[in-house]
Enzyme design. Sequence first.
Site, PDB file in Angstrom:
ATOM      1  NE  ARG A  15      92.048 -82.492  47.610  1.00 63.13           N
ATOM      2  CZ  ARG A  15      91.133 -81.976  46.779  1.00 63.13           C
ATOM      3  NH1 ARG A  15      91.390 -80.861  46.121  1.00 63.13           N
ATOM      4  NH2 ARG A  15      89.985 -82.564  46.631  1.00 63.13           N
TER       5      ARG A  15
ATOM      6  CE  LYS B 201      86.126 -89.920  47.204  1.00 60.64           C
ATOM      7  NZ  LYS B 201      87.169 -89.312  46.325  1.00 60.64           N
TER       8      LYS B 201
ATOM      9  NE  ARG C  75      86.709 -79.609  48.154  1.00 58.65           N
ATOM     10  CZ  ARG C  75      86.589 -80.913  48.212  1.00 58.65           C
ATOM     11  NH1 ARG C  75      85.473 -81.488  47.853  1.00 58.65           N
ATOM     12  NH2 ARG C  75      87.586 -81.655  48.632  1.00 58.65           N
TER      13      ARG C  75
ATOM     14  NE  ARG D 111      90.722 -88.704  51.564  1.00 56.79           N
ATOM     15  CZ  ARG D 111      89.620 -88.054  51.202  1.00 56.79           C
ATOM     16  NH1 ARG D 111      88.489 -88.283  51.807  1.00 56.79           N
ATOM     17  NH2 ARG D 111      89.664 -87.175  50.227  1.00 56.79           N
TER      18      ARG D 111
ATOM     19  NE  ARG E  56      85.504 -80.604  43.831  1.00 56.13           N
ATOM     20  CZ  ARG E  56      85.768 -81.774  44.438  1.00 56.13           C
ATOM     21  NH1 ARG E  56      84.916 -82.775  44.324  1.00 56.13           N
ATOM     22  NH2 ARG E  56      86.867 -81.934  45.131  1.00 56.13           N
TER      23      ARG E  56
HETATM   24  P1  AMP Z   1      87.075 -84.862  50.380  1.00 54.33           P
HETATM   25  O1  AMP Z   1      85.933 -83.911  50.373  1.00 54.33           O
HETATM   26  O2  AMP Z   1      86.658 -86.276  50.660  1.00 54.33           O
HETATM   27  O3  AMP Z   1      87.950 -84.754  49.166  1.00 54.33           O
HETATM   28  O4  AMP Z   1      88.005 -84.450  51.624  1.00 54.33           O
HETATM   29  C1  AMP Z   1      88.610 -83.177  51.711  1.00 54.33           C
HETATM   30  C2  AMP Z   1      89.733 -83.213  52.735  1.00 54.33           C
HETATM   31  O5  AMP Z   1      89.194 -83.562  54.029  1.00 54.33           O
HETATM   32  C3  AMP Z   1      90.837 -84.234  52.494  1.00 54.33           C
HETATM   33  O6  AMP Z   1      91.814 -83.746  51.590  1.00 54.33           O
HETATM   34  C4  AMP Z   1      91.384 -84.425  53.905  1.00 54.33           C
HETATM   35  O7  AMP Z   1      92.195 -83.336  54.289  1.00 54.33           O
HETATM   36  C5  AMP Z   1      90.113 -84.378  54.756  1.00 54.33           C
HETATM   37  N1  AMP Z   1      89.514 -85.719  54.901  1.00 54.33           N
HETATM   38  C6  AMP Z   1      88.306 -86.132  54.413  1.00 54.33           C
HETATM   39  N2  AMP Z   1      88.086 -87.413  54.703  1.00 54.33           N
HETATM   40  C7  AMP Z   1      89.172 -87.847  55.387  1.00 54.33           C
HETATM   41  C8  AMP Z   1      89.574 -89.102  55.933  1.00 54.33           C
HETATM   42  N3  AMP Z   1      88.786 -90.193  55.831  1.00 54.33           N
HETATM   43  N4  AMP Z   1      90.762 -89.172  56.574  1.00 54.33           N
HETATM   44  C9  AMP Z   1      91.560 -88.092  56.698  1.00 54.33           C
HETATM   45  N5  AMP Z   1      91.270 -86.894  56.183  1.00 54.33           N
HETATM   46  C10 AMP Z   1      90.084 -86.763  55.527  1.00 54.33           C
END
Ligand code: AMP
Length: 190
Positions: A145, A14, A134, A89, A128
């Site tokens: 996740r 993404k 990260r 999400r 990654r």
């Molecule tokens: P990402 O970078 O999009 O993979 O997000 C990393 C983490 O941030 C996720 O595993 C969640 O803990 C939190 N997070 C990001 N976006 C959301 C969302 N839309 N709703 C809830 N938690 C989020």
Amino acid sequence: MLNIVIFGAPGSGKGTQSERIVAKYGINHISTGDVLRAEIKNGTELGKTAKSYIDQGQLLPDALIIDILASTLDGFKESKGVIFDGFPRTIAQAEALKKMLAERGQQVSVMLDLDVPEEELMTRLIKRGQESGRADDNEETIKKRLVVYHSQTAPLIDWYKAEGLYAHIQGLGELETITADICKAIDSVQ
Ligand code: AMP
């Protein structure tokens, strides 16, 4: 206004594809994950709360993330559109996004579902984690996740199908081919 939801499991590409779409279409980019990581880096209260969820591979509460999204959206002036990356999400978030955009006389143009097999997701995320450091890209958290993705996020596929906004994108293969498929899907709704 071009409002694109880029969707897919963790590691589906993404972020990478969002950068390319932003460069091509000149729209704004919201990555809720990036917003939260910046808050953590800055040591804010929100960052502290976010870290406790992110480290566990869990989603932040809908109300909190919807507030963050709304204020980020309000920060974009004279925008040609937005790519939403990592949001929505949950179904509650998708409903909130629909309402938020409707209040601004807008709507989601298309939802792009980057489809990548689970084995490949795991390989990409572990790589990654090694390269970027990260914290949530470790095997144990990745597994959590993916469980969260399947139980809370994947139901959005049917939700967006029902809205008539769903576009399937084969997320495995050459980066260029995937970008070309994405552009085709975007151009068909412009
Ligand atoms: P990402 O970078 O999009 O993979 O997000 C990393 C983490 O941030 C996720 O595993 C969640 O803990 C939190 N997070 C990001 N976006 C959301 C969302 N839309 N709703 C809830 N938690 C989020």
